[in-house]
Design an enzyme around this catalytic site. Structure first.
Site, PDB file in Angstrom:
ATOM      1  N   MET A 228       0.830  -1.206   0.000  1.00 24.82           N
ATOM      2  CA  MET A 228       0.000   0.000   0.000  1.00 24.82           C
ATOM      3  C   MET A 228       0.863   1.253   0.000  1.00 24.82           C
ATOM      4  O   MET A 228       0.527   2.246  -0.655  1.00 24.82           O
ATOM      5  CB  MET A 228      -0.944  -0.006   1.207  1.00 24.82           C
ATOM      6  CG  MET A 228      -2.077  -1.006   1.099  1.00 24.82           C
ATOM      7  SD  MET A 228      -3.389  -0.737   2.326  1.00 24.82           S
ATOM      8  CE  MET A 228      -2.524  -1.143   3.858  1.00 24.82           C
ATOM      9  N   HIS A 229       1.983   1.223   0.701  1.00 25.82           N
ATOM     10  CA  HIS A 229       2.907   2.370   0.680  1.00 25.82           C
ATOM     11  C   HIS A 229       3.424   2.624  -0.732  1.00 25.82           C
ATOM     12  O   HIS A 229       3.576   3.777  -1.145  1.00 25.82           O
ATOM     13  CB  HIS A 229       4.070   2.138   1.642  1.00 25.82           C
ATOM     14  CG  HIS A 229       3.765   2.533   3.049  1.00 25.82           C
ATOM     15  ND1 HIS A 229       4.711   2.602   4.039  1.00 25.82           N
ATOM     16  CD2 HIS A 229       2.596   2.886   3.637  1.00 25.82           C
ATOM     17  CE1 HIS A 229       4.150   2.976   5.169  1.00 25.82           C
ATOM     18  NE2 HIS A 229       2.867   3.148   4.955  1.00 25.82           N
ATOM     19  N   ASP A 230       3.708   1.561  -1.470  1.00 25.64           N
ATOM     20  CA  ASP A 230       4.159   1.729  -2.850  1.00 25.64           C
ATOM     21  C   ASP A 230       3.121   2.479  -3.676  1.00 25.64           C
ATOM     22  O   ASP A 230       3.468   3.247  -4.580  1.00 25.64           O
ATOM     23  CB  ASP A 230       4.426   0.363  -3.499  1.00 25.64           C
ATOM     24  CG  ASP A 230       5.705  -0.288  -2.992  1.00 25.64           C
ATOM     25  OD1 ASP A 230       6.556   0.435  -2.446  1.00 25.64           O
ATOM     26  OD2 ASP A 230       5.838  -1.523  -3.128  1.00 25.64           O
TER      27      ASP A 230
END
Length: 248
Positions: A228-230
């Site tokens: 999700m950070h990506d």
């Protein structure tokens, strides 16, 4: 051990870790992280301890990532799992009590929730404020908040990024003790003394059983949080929010 983190033997069976980086308000600086890792290593090497208490100083428990580390994640120079500090309390073989006498902010609040016992302060602020900056939560937050606080409140805190006083969380029915800041350490010590009456082997054996599911499940959530950070961390809007909102 670095000056920002002290390990004190309250009794031969009770270890107290105090985080006190006044300059940086107990954000996860390099020095604070190194001190935490060293303290837990010392505890692991001691065969007399039965229980660990974690606490902060004055009105701060732990304030989460530094502005520099958040910008490093934005710039794809760092990931939050580069050093595993988030599950130190979960991985510790002994029962751990988070005496969260002060503010628990972002990853700092998450860090405290991985303990076996949590004592909050009525006056202090607790927040999973990741979405305040526009990026999805990390540090195992998507696992531990619903697990410890319940799905409804956990999802609310994660999605809104709102701040809550301890007394508000108490009114929402959280399953932790919430007392005046001046009483937090006394309550933590009462718990520690009661735990210390039990045989060390029995405490270690029972904790391992009680948290085995959490230990097995956490890695999968960390992997999903990194994905999700990506997708969410590298937006220009996130960079602007980190630059303008940090510390507010």
């Amino acid at each position: 051990m670095v000056n920002e983190v002290t390990l004190v033997e309250v009794t031969p069976e009770i270890a107290l870790i105090t985080l006190k980086d006044v300059k940086h308000k107990n954000t996860f600086t390099k020095e604070l992280i190194e001190g935490l890792l060293y303290a837990f290593a010392q505890i692991k090497a001691n065969t007399q301890y039965k229980v660990v208490i974690l606490t902060g100083y004055e009105s701060y428990f732990v304030s989460g990532g530094t502005q520099e580390s958040l910008m490093a994640i934005y710039n794809k120079e760092l990931q939050f799992n580069a050093v595993n500090i988030y599950s130190l309390a979960l991985d510790c073989e002994l029962p751990v009590i988070s005496a969260m006498q002060g503010h628990g902010i972002g990853g700092g609040f998450v860090f405290g929730l991985f303990s076996d016992f949590v004592v909050l302060s009525k006056e202090s602020i607790y927040t999973a404020n990741f979405m305040k900056y526009g990026f999805t939560p990390g540090m195992g937050a998507t696992y531990i908040l619903p697990k410890k606080l319940g799905v409804s409140l956990g999802h609310e805190m994660l999605l809104l990024g709102r701040t809550y006083r301890g007394i508000e969380l108490e009114q929402r029915g959280i399953p932790f003790m919430v007392v005046r800041r001046a009483e937090v350490m006394n309550k933590a010590m009462e718990l520690a003394e009661e735990l210390a009456e039990k045989p060390r082997c029995s405490l270690i054996t029972l904790k391992a059983h009680l948290v085995s599911g959490m230990r097995n499940e956490l890695d999968g959530f960390i992997e999903k949080e990194l994905k999700m950070h990506d997708e969410t961390f590298h937006q220009e809007e996130v960079k602007e929010k980190i630059a303008t909102l940090f510390g507010q």
